[in-house]
Motif scaffolding. Structure first.
Motif, mmCIF file in Angstrom:
data_model
loop_
_atom_site.group_PDB
_atom_site.id
_atom_site.type_symbol
_atom_site.label_atom_id
_atom_site.label_comp_id
_atom_site.label_asym_id
_atom_site.label_seq_id
_atom_site.Cartn_x
_atom_site.Cartn_y
_atom_site.Cartn_z
ATOM 1 N N ILE A 198 0.820 -1.216 0.000
ATOM 2 C CA ILE A 198 0.000 0.000 0.000
ATOM 3 C C ILE A 198 0.853 1.265 0.000
ATOM 4 O O ILE A 198 0.489 2.281 -0.584
ATOM 5 C CB ILE A 198 -0.970 -0.026 1.213
ATOM 6 C CG1 ILE A 198 -2.020 -1.132 1.003
ATOM 7 C CG2 ILE A 198 -1.654 1.319 1.428
ATOM 8 C CD1 ILE A 198 -2.792 -1.513 2.248
ATOM 9 N N MET A 216 -4.455 5.845 -0.846
ATOM 10 C CA MET A 216 -4.250 4.408 -1.073
ATOM 11 C C MET A 216 -4.481 4.042 -2.533
ATOM 12 O O MET A 216 -5.539 4.308 -3.097
ATOM 13 C CB MET A 216 -5.167 3.591 -0.175
ATOM 14 C CG MET A 216 -4.778 3.675 1.283
ATOM 15 S SD MET A 216 -5.861 2.649 2.321
ATOM 16 C CE MET A 216 -7.395 3.559 2.215
ATOM 17 N N GLY A 217 -3.503 3.419 -3.101
ATOM 18 C CA GLY A 217 -3.620 3.019 -4.506
ATOM 19 C C GLY A 217 -3.467 4.182 -5.470
ATOM 20 O O GLY A 217 -3.577 4.006 -6.683
ATOM 21 N N ILE A 272 -8.450 -4.791 5.433
ATOM 22 C CA ILE A 272 -7.771 -4.849 4.132
ATOM 23 C C ILE A 272 -8.288 -6.023 3.315
ATOM 24 O O ILE A 272 -8.549 -5.903 2.120
ATOM 25 C CB ILE A 272 -6.233 -4.930 4.344
ATOM 26 C CG1 ILE A 272 -5.735 -3.624 4.953
ATOM 27 C CG2 ILE A 272 -5.513 -5.243 3.024
ATOM 28 C CD1 ILE A 272 -4.286 -3.658 5.409
ATOM 29 N N LEU A 281 -11.656 -5.229 1.738
ATOM 30 C CA LEU A 281 -11.715 -4.242 0.666
ATOM 31 C C LEU A 281 -10.922 -4.635 -0.569
ATOM 32 O O LEU A 281 -11.337 -4.354 -1.691
ATOM 33 C CB LEU A 281 -11.266 -2.863 1.168
ATOM 34 C CG LEU A 281 -12.429 -2.056 1.769
ATOM 35 C CD1 LEU A 281 -12.736 -2.538 3.176
ATOM 36 C CD2 LEU A 281 -12.152 -0.570 1.752
ATOM 37 N N GLY A 282 -9.772 -5.216 -0.366
ATOM 38 C CA GLY A 282 -8.910 -5.517 -1.507
ATOM 39 C C GLY A 282 -8.357 -4.239 -2.103
ATOM 40 O O GLY A 282 -8.632 -3.131 -1.626
ATOM 41 N N ALA A 283 -7.568 -4.394 -3.149
ATOM 42 C CA ALA A 283 -6.871 -3.252 -3.749
ATOM 43 C C ALA A 283 -7.859 -2.199 -4.254
ATOM 44 O O ALA A 283 -7.726 -1.005 -3.969
ATOM 45 C CB ALA A 283 -5.975 -3.736 -4.891
ATOM 46 N N GLY A 307 -10.998 -1.737 -3.480
ATOM 47 C CA GLY A 307 -11.777 -1.168 -2.395
ATOM 48 C C GLY A 307 -11.004 -0.095 -1.643
ATOM 49 O O GLY A 307 -11.550 0.960 -1.298
ATOM 50 N N LEU A 308 -9.734 -0.356 -1.402
ATOM 51 C CA LEU A 308 -8.931 0.632 -0.685
ATOM 52 C C LEU A 308 -8.781 1.901 -1.529
ATOM 53 O O LEU A 308 -8.887 3.022 -1.029
ATOM 54 C CB LEU A 308 -7.556 0.060 -0.339
ATOM 55 C CG LEU A 308 -7.552 -1.082 0.688
ATOM 56 C CD1 LEU A 308 -6.146 -1.648 0.847
ATOM 57 C CD2 LEU A 308 -8.072 -0.614 2.044
ATOM 58 N N ARG A 309 -8.530 1.691 -2.822
ATOM 59 C CA ARG A 309 -8.382 2.845 -3.700
ATOM 60 C C ARG A 309 -9.690 3.641 -3.728
ATOM 61 O O ARG A 309 -9.692 4.870 -3.647
ATOM 62 C CB ARG A 309 -8.020 2.387 -5.115
ATOM 63 C CG ARG A 309 -7.538 3.521 -6.014
ATOM 64 C CD ARG A 309 -6.990 2.977 -7.328
ATOM 65 N NE ARG A 309 -8.052 2.720 -8.265
ATOM 66 C CZ ARG A 309 -8.393 3.551 -9.262
ATOM 67 N NH1 ARG A 309 -7.710 4.671 -9.447
ATOM 68 N NH2 ARG A 309 -9.370 3.261 -10.064
ATOM 69 N N GLN A 310 -10.791 2.948 -3.791
ATOM 70 C CA GLN A 310 -12.082 3.630 -3.817
ATOM 71 C C GLN A 310 -12.318 4.368 -2.490
ATOM 72 O O GLN A 310 -12.868 5.474 -2.488
ATOM 73 C CB GLN A 310 -13.211 2.624 -4.089
ATOM 74 C CG GLN A 310 -14.583 3.244 -4.298
ATOM 75 C CD GLN A 310 -14.708 4.024 -5.610
ATOM 76 O OE1 GLN A 310 -13.708 4.234 -6.319
ATOM 77 N NE2 GLN A 310 -15.903 4.468 -5.930
ATOM 78 N N ALA A 311 -11.900 3.772 -1.395
ATOM 79 C CA ALA A 311 -12.036 4.447 -0.097
ATOM 80 C C ALA A 311 -11.335 5.801 -0.163
ATOM 81 O O ALA A 311 -11.889 6.831 0.244
ATOM 82 C CB ALA A 311 -11.451 3.584 1.016
ATOM 83 N N SER A 312 -10.128 5.805 -0.707
ATOM 84 C CA SER A 312 -9.386 7.063 -0.791
ATOM 85 C C SER A 312 -10.087 8.053 -1.708
ATOM 86 O O SER A 312 -10.206 9.239 -1.402
ATOM 87 C CB SER A 312 -7.963 6.815 -1.304
ATOM 88 O OG SER A 312 -7.188 6.222 -0.283
ATOM 89 N N ARG A 313 -10.556 7.565 -2.847
ATOM 90 C CA ARG A 313 -11.192 8.467 -3.796
ATOM 91 C C ARG A 313 -12.458 9.075 -3.209
ATOM 92 O O ARG A 313 -12.731 10.270 -3.373
ATOM 93 C CB ARG A 313 -11.492 7.725 -5.100
ATOM 94 C CG ARG A 313 -10.183 7.242 -5.731
ATOM 95 C CD ARG A 313 -10.268 6.668 -7.129
ATOM 96 N NE ARG A 313 -11.510 6.098 -7.536
ATOM 97 C CZ ARG A 313 -11.903 6.023 -8.809
ATOM 98 N NH1 ARG A 313 -11.124 6.500 -9.762
ATOM 99 N NH2 ARG A 313 -13.033 5.443 -9.124
ATOM 100 N N PHE A 362 -19.283 1.826 1.843
ATOM 101 C CA PHE A 362 -19.380 3.086 1.099
ATOM 102 C C PHE A 362 -20.838 3.423 0.823
ATOM 103 O O PHE A 362 -21.540 2.674 0.155
ATOM 104 C CB PHE A 362 -18.652 2.987 -0.244
ATOM 105 C CG PHE A 362 -17.221 2.558 -0.151
ATOM 106 C CD1 PHE A 362 -16.430 2.894 0.944
ATOM 107 C CD2 PHE A 362 -16.630 1.822 -1.178
ATOM 108 C CE1 PHE A 362 -15.096 2.494 1.023
ATOM 109 C CE2 PHE A 362 -15.309 1.423 -1.103
ATOM 110 C CZ PHE A 362 -14.537 1.747 -0.011
ATOM 111 N N MET A 378 -2.606 -1.914 -6.844
ATOM 112 C CA MET A 378 -1.889 -2.597 -5.780
ATOM 113 C C MET A 378 -2.095 -4.102 -5.883
ATOM 114 O O MET A 378 -3.149 -4.572 -6.261
ATOM 115 C CB MET A 378 -2.394 -2.106 -4.416
ATOM 116 C CG MET A 378 -2.122 -0.631 -4.175
ATOM 117 S SD MET A 378 -2.696 -0.067 -2.543
ATOM 118 C CE MET A 378 -4.469 -0.123 -2.739
#
Ligand SMILES: Cc1ncc(COP(=O)(O)O)c(C=O)c1O
Ligand SMILES: Cc1ncc(COP(=O)(O)O)c(C=O)c1O
Lengths: 442, 487, 487, 442
Positions: free
Chosen positions: C131, C257-258, C345, C348-350, C352-358, D4, D40
């Motif tokens: 990450i 993230m991502g 983690i 969410l997976g990769a 999901g984490l990126r979407q969380a940040s966005r 979300f 990632m």
């Protein structure tokens, strides 16, 4: 004992205030000949860590999911329970409250159950749903009594494709008052067969859909048949999740719907507690058994909720009440509402569809290895296959391998040939199904 | 006046669930499909999506967290709801009932896969027999009223087996509404009898009505005035003589554990409320459990399946009771409620249960003694688990029981049961239970005394109560007149 | 104005614990002794019983249940505390951390008895490396500040190993207070540098102060103004050229993230706050976890013991890192917090984490856009995870940030972080996080706008806030002047 | 993703309001060369029931109580945690709140931690206890920095009978700033030996009691020795439960007490989180690291609580702060307070005594089968025995039988002869101890 707040000193002071000598003297109203002589013969008390150990041990003696792969339903279904569901339902303000007799400090329970009534009514296609009943079986039995009351007739036609236990409970409830139960058989498709039924004095026709065989009943046709004779159609279900993708019973003409809601977030719990979901058309409201919550306003005009239509109930009407029910399964209704809110429309549909897909896969594969479907009607997540004679022996060995698959329904339906009822839900993976299939493949 | 009102604090607003929903949200995630998609035929599949609101996980969490804060539970404060035994619900019971080995067991697992479950049920039945002095039990009934129904069915079946049909049943006027309703479900016509001047049923009264068309008597002991039915042994003799049976409503057993053996004094059938006496949480309306217990001669009539001990060791379920009243529920009753009750009984043991009863009675009498100078006490005798006052002394100020109840909320207490039992007009039925401390009782007494003063000096304030809660008194009349039962 | 104030509801009073206690009570039961009683010698045994209040179980339950209702958590409502990433804390994480196989493992169990634990730690380290774009990690640091300390110790150890002693470290003026404090613990003297006119640090500024006596730079990215340190690659080059290292405070990783790989843009050491970015609950003040991550060349300096993969398969713990900074905590860090982060983690997976940040960035910019006409926005550029306003426009009405914060409570919101970062006078630092819905943001915006109007029209009302809470503003000055720190 | 709340439509509307085209466009402040190229490389996301299964599996790979009989402490202790403790501490209002910066809506946390500070101060015999520290080891290390700050001296004397891990953490904290750590040995009795110590420039003497060997230290004597040279006495502990029956450190002259509170209701959790308990005499208050909660009044004169003395802290004082600590282990302190409230004075004493009795029984029995106590000083619930050479082999086989007994402390103390540290707590029954003894009996 940690649950008692009384110190020796407290007890002394209290006795003094009351004006008696001792705790035993408090029981002066109990005649000596009514007093127990010895002390009760019960195991010694356990401290909390001893209790934990004992209960762990007893719990460990049972075959439970997820250690068990379960391909069996028949009235209790293993669905995933989202972690938020018990976390919220068990908030102590919900869990340790009584029935909301005092609405000003019970708005949490009241709004939540009002919401449950609403969601359940939408799913079942009914106008009104009660605040809950004990379980599907008792809800069904009481709904037949409702029909009897409403129609003034005294016979009920009950499909043999209804869960055998539900039918037994109907017997229990109807027998003493002499109401007659007429049984209807089932067709080769696996749905209720109404040909040749004697509808004389029939208050209701009761069917279950999906029925005990997993088959979806043609409710509209049944409704027509029942209504044609002046009987009400009572639709039941044991697998509430099917309401997520099947046409709802109300839209097909059911007058009363009475089923089991365990699938909505309740653990199997060896069969209880479950959730009796009981709904009806508007004109039947005043004959409904049990509690109802309604919307109203407070003195400031703010919206709020109360228990209502209490004049149907035992605490007002006593022997003339619509039922004797008092405590119901309110916490289970709360749980179901939380579950439904968590899934939402889309989640519910997807969950239901996933169940159907898993079961369809299992059915297809069983068919491939020589266990044909017994019935041809569409099914949801359960179905009956005809198993080869040797299957029972294999099935027993599977238990040791952590698989519980299928239920013989031979004793309930002697006319079928080695029939087994199977179920698959979203929690079982294809890999698990395949492992099971590998074990039973001839 | 030393008693302090409860404070008022931030109370979050929260709309109805469907006002929160927004299509496109979902509180559950799904794995990738690992099996093919199979459509259901159009004639059975719904053509539209069900109208269930869509929320994300946090929406659901906040919705119910906020609603919960609008509630009052035993964990919040004293909950002296008479006849409901709102004692502390131990957390350890929740732990035990939550064990995967109990919660996640399918009811149709083979016997070898549920030995722990069956043992627990078997032992609990035995324990309850020991506590009541009965011989056999069934855990099937789902609540108190359901236990009553089971009991009535047993009476009915027993009579039938003897080739008898009887139409009546004696029920005292102090009985809970479920009693006549349960009797009616079995076709028995309740014969209401009045309790005597001291609040208990007189044997004489029973003698006058008991006849060969009467199935027996349904009697709550201790009764709903909190009094021991002292003439019960004699009443039992009368009923038995006329070929009837004695059913005891054991919902108030919290007064008598280890003190009175119901079986020994002549009771034939009894039900217990596990969600009262045995500390299982009421959950805002259930699930409870109402085991039914009988004397040996009635054992054949108990609901099936029954839990049995197998000769070869281990436990099993058996349907082989041809005289049984049949099945009461879909499976075997509220097993997870039974786990909690078992956990409670094992935690207390015989002495602990007896002490629970003694302290419950102590607490009730303490309240009786400390309030009787300001509230009218219709039956001024020592009580058992609860005491019943009335609003008679307040009526001159136009303050009634309902006002006292609502005003108690402002002082941080759940109100007692009100307007029940029916035999006392304006009754205020207080059951503190043994888990309330002396300080808490003193605060409650102080609040009650303060309210009595307020009623005299400032009745409007009492009429306006509650003032601390997020809603004021709700219009129940309107709710019933124009029922709005779904949104 | 459509926004509704929160309601006021019943709030139970509750005394201090020792005012509740009463000698003779006890909330725990003991088994019968099964071993003989052995007295400790008088010279070591206490002669008196410790002064701990005695309560029964229900007393304890009510005490803490009531106290809890005086609190506001993420489950209660929106908690836009800037720099704290108060996102939803998933309940499933609690389930996982509560599993007996994690919670009840002794830290000194032989390796064969903790393979699941070690695998989880190993995989979590790998995930966090992925990450952040770093090469190696340690989960030992117990919180963000502790991660910073670990990082500073690594800088120190790396310099020492090269035979160097450097005395200074560059820290921008927007930094969290923990940064200079952590640096100071390692003997580094912070050199404060001002961020540029657009709120980010200019490479030029660093070039001017970076020298051979400077160990490197501690830089928060995104910084506490919610802005990306766009000149970071150049800053890294400058610092590296002068033989220094770049430490990034990764507490705000929730924005990136991502999106940004900290490792790739030149960062040498970074810490993460699992209790922010990775959804573990803050618990009213911790425990958190502040893993430290490094580039390969710094791996030898990570704290010991380290989790390693054994050649023969399986996982182990190893102390065999002679250059290590040593041990940071008694055992291996806040393992049960790590379980929660791992659970997050994996859920969410990769993507999901990126979407969380966005979505976190989307939410912050939405608030920025919808409030900037009524609140002064010192840096009017798109922000990342949070936006920082000030009270400048309210000062004419003598209403300050503190008043806005307190008034928000009356509308049912937790206030934002206030008066931080220090570079913005009267700052209001709003970090909504990705788990707030549009409706909730709209309500918050509406409340903020309403307060701005109230400030103009009725400043006294705002000064009097909060009015819905059970206590009004507390006297912090008096608390500090005459500290009463124990009862 | 269920966390979300954003629908597609929401995102569209929000982007429009902000005035950007896409989510990616929100990152315009991030220069292109700083953007990650690929995605990632992380495992695919798991739905909740897949996650449950995975975590169950990983959890199942560890040897955990109660399946394991644990006769081992050494810094983490298996004590029974009453079920009410987590149930209350995990009320979401406590669990999901931040540090109580806004006191008006944080009175729950604030009062609870104020109560913790009070109970902890009473137990440790200190005037003031902080709102918590990370763990015992870091609390001890920071308390030595405190002593250094307070006295202006730069050497600390640290007993070798302190937990080796604690000593390692002290090294980590003190090394970079060049403070000198002088180690003190131990006597045959098993307590700290101060003979021959060079006290020059000594800011503090740090000892642990009960120490790593389980032995109770003569704190009064150590206090005299330290104070005589102008050093502060810092008393540590790893087994907080011992405070239930031992003389408290404050009453014996300790100036600072810094220990581990895990025994107060926290699970072992593979070592963390624990609870750093850190207290001091009144005159040291302003040098304490970390948060403190104080009592005050609101505008209406009602009592309430706030974070106070913040001028010691990093967010005000930055590099001149008494510590860098910000988030602490507040929820663990809350848990400890609930635990202590549950036990109460009497329960705490009984609990402590039961621990001592179990350990004494184990020690006596081990002695009988040829494993003598190495030290003669009184112990609480841990002690060191000298084991025969073959013991290690037996001990390994015991793991398979579900017993984890004793810890070799040879590497830390090469001068001892095959020393094993044992522990017994209230949760271990005599029957379990006897089963262990039967296994190891020669
Ligand atoms: C005396 C008595 N009997 C019976 C009942 C009915 O019990 P349940 O509500 O569990 O059906 C009650 C409950 O209020 C009761 O108080
Ligand atoms: C930017 C930043 N860095 C570091 C920290 C310190 O983290 P912790 O409180 O976990 O020590 C914080 C916490 O507020 C922060 O916001």
């Amino acid at each position: 004992m940690r649950y008692f707040p009384h110190t020796e000193e407290d007890i002394r002071r209290m006795l003094e205030t009351i004006g008696v000598e001792s705790l035993d003297a408090l029981f002066s109203g109990v005649p000596p000949d009514c007093r127990s002589s010895g002390s009760m013969n019960l195991p010694d008390p356990l401290c909390e860590w001893e209790l934990d150990r004992k209960m762990d041990e007893m719990a460990g003696q049972n075959a439970a999911v997820p250690n068990l792969t379960l391909l069996l339903g028949a009235g209790r279904y293993h669905h995933h329970i989202p972690s938020i569901v018990p976390a919220l339902a068990n908030r102590s303000e919900f869990l340790t409250a009584y029935t909301p007799y005092q609405p000003e400090i019970s708005q949490g329970t009241l709004q939540a159950i009002y919401e449950y009534q609403t969601l359940a009514a939408r799913l079942m296609g009914m106008d009104v749903v009660t605040a809950s009943h004990y379980d599907g079986a008792t809800a069904l039995a009481e709904s037949l009594l409702m029909a009897v009351r409403k129609t003034g007739k005294s016979t009920v036609v009950v499909s043999r494709a209804i869960h055998p236990h539900f039918r037994q409970v109907i017997q229990t409830y109807l027998k003493p008052t002499g109401f007659v139960v007429v049984e209807a058989g089932f067709t080769d498709e696996g749905t209720t067969d109404l040909t040749g039924i004697d509808w004389t004095d029939a208050a209701a026709l009761a069917v279950q859909s999906p029925n005990f065989f997993g088959c979806v009943e043609p409710l509209s046709r049944h409704a027509d048949a029942a209504h044609g004779t002046g009987a009400l159609l009572v639709a039941s279900f044991t697998e509430a999740l099917s309401l997520g993708i099947l046409k709802n019973p109300g839209s097909q003409g059911a007058d009363i719907v009475a089923g089991e809601g365990q699938s909505f977030g309740l653990p199997m719990g060896f069969g209880g507690p479950g959730l009796g979901m009981l709904g009806a058309r508007q004109d039947l409201v005043r004959t409904l058994p049990g509690r109802l919550i309604g919307k109203t306003r407070d003195r400031n005009g703010n919206p709020g909720f109360v228990l209502t239509l209490a004049t149907r109930e035992q605490h007002i009407r006593r022997e003339k009440a619509t039922s004797n029910i008092c405590s119901n399964n309110g916490h289970c209704a709360l749980t179901a509402a939380i579950y439904l809110a968590t899934l939402g429309a889309e989640g519910l549909v997807r969950m239901a569809r996933t169940n159907h897909n898993k079961a369809a896969y299992l059915a297809e594969k069983l068919q491939e290895i020589g266990m044909p479907l017994v019935f041809s009607a569409p099914f949801f997540n359960e179905f009956v296959v005809q198993a080869p004679p040797r299957f029972e022996a294999v099935r027993r060995t599977l238990m040791e391998k952590g698989i519980l698959a299928g239920l013989s329904i031979q004793t309930h339906y002697p006319e079928l040939d080695n029939p087994y009822l199977f179920c698959a839900t979203e929690t079982v993976s294809r890999a698990e199904i395949d492992r099971f299939l590998a074990e039973v493949k001839p | 006046m030393s008693i302090q009102m409860a404070a008022s604090g931030l109370s979050m607003n929260e709309p109805l669930l469907w006002e929160r929903g927004r299509s496109g949200r979902c509180g559950v995630d799904f794995p990738e499909d690992d099996v093919p998609d199979r459509m259901l035929p159009d004639d059975v599949a719904a053509s539209t999506v069900p109208d269930i609101p869509a929320l994300s996980e946090i929406d659901v969490v906040r919705h119910y967290t906020r609603l919960s804060t609008w509630n009052f539970g035993v964990d919040t404060g004293m909950y002296p709801l008479g006849s409901c035994t709102m004692k502390y619900n131990p957390k350890t019971n929740e732990r035990q009932a939550g064990l995967g080995g109990f919660a996640n067991v399918h009811p149709l697992v083979p016997e070898s896969g549920c030995q722990g479950v069956l043992r627990l049920m078997y032992e609990l039945e035995q324990d309850l027999c020991e506590i009541t002095g009965m011989d056999a039990a069934s855990l099937q009934p789902a609540a108190g009223a359901h236990g009553e129904l089971a009991g009535m069915l047993i009476l009915h079946a027993w009579l039938s087996q003897r080739g008898e049909t009887r139409h009546k049943i004696i029920i005292p006027d102090t009985a809970h509404g479920t009693n006549p309703a349960s009797a009616a479900l079995c076709g028995f016509r309740p014969v209401a009898v009045a309790s005597g001047p001291s609040g208990i049923l007189q044997a004489e009264t029973v003698r006058n009505v008991m006849d060969e068309d009467t199935a027996g008597i349904m009697i709550t002991n201790p009764n709903t005035l909190g009094l021991f039915e002292a003439e019960l042994p004699e009443i039992c003799r009368i009923v038995h003589e006329k070929g009837g049976l004695v059913y005891a409503d054991g919902a108030n057993m919290n007064a008598l554990m280890g003190i009175v053996s119901m079986g020994c004094i002549g009771v034939d059938v009894i039900h217990l409320n596990l969600h009262k006496t045995f500390s299982t949480p009421h959950g805002g309306g259930g699930p409870g459990a109402g085991p039914v217990l009988v004397k040996r001669f009635l054992e054949p009539f108990l609901p099936v399946p029954r839990v049995i001990q197998r000769e070869e060791g281990g436990f099993g379920l058996s349907d082989a009771y041809p005289l049984s009243i049949g099945r009461m529920v879909g499976f075997y009753g509220h097993f997870l409620v039974c786990v909690r009750a078992y956990s409670y009984i094992r935690s207390l043991g015989a002495e602990g249960l007896r002490q629970a009863s003694r302290l419950a009675v102590l607490n009730a009498n303490y309240i009786r003694s400390t309030l009787k100078d300001v509230y009218h006490l219709p039956f001024d005798t020592p009580c058992l688990h609860e005491c019943v006052f009335s609003d008679r002394k307040l009526l001159p100020y136009k303050v009634g029981t309902i006002d006292v109840a609502k005003r108690l909320m402002d002082y941080g207490f759940h109100p007692p049961t009100i307007y029940f039992p029916l035999v006392v007009p304006g009754s205020i039925m207080i059951e503190p239970t043994e888990t309330e401390s002396l300080e808490e009782l003193d605060r409650f007494v102080e609040a009650m005394r303060t309210i009595a003063e307020e009623a005299e000096r400032n009745p409007d304030m009492v009429h306006a109560a509650p003032c601390r809660t997020r809603v004021t008194r709700l219009d129940e009349v309107e709710a019933a007149r124009r029922p709005c039962l779904a949104g």
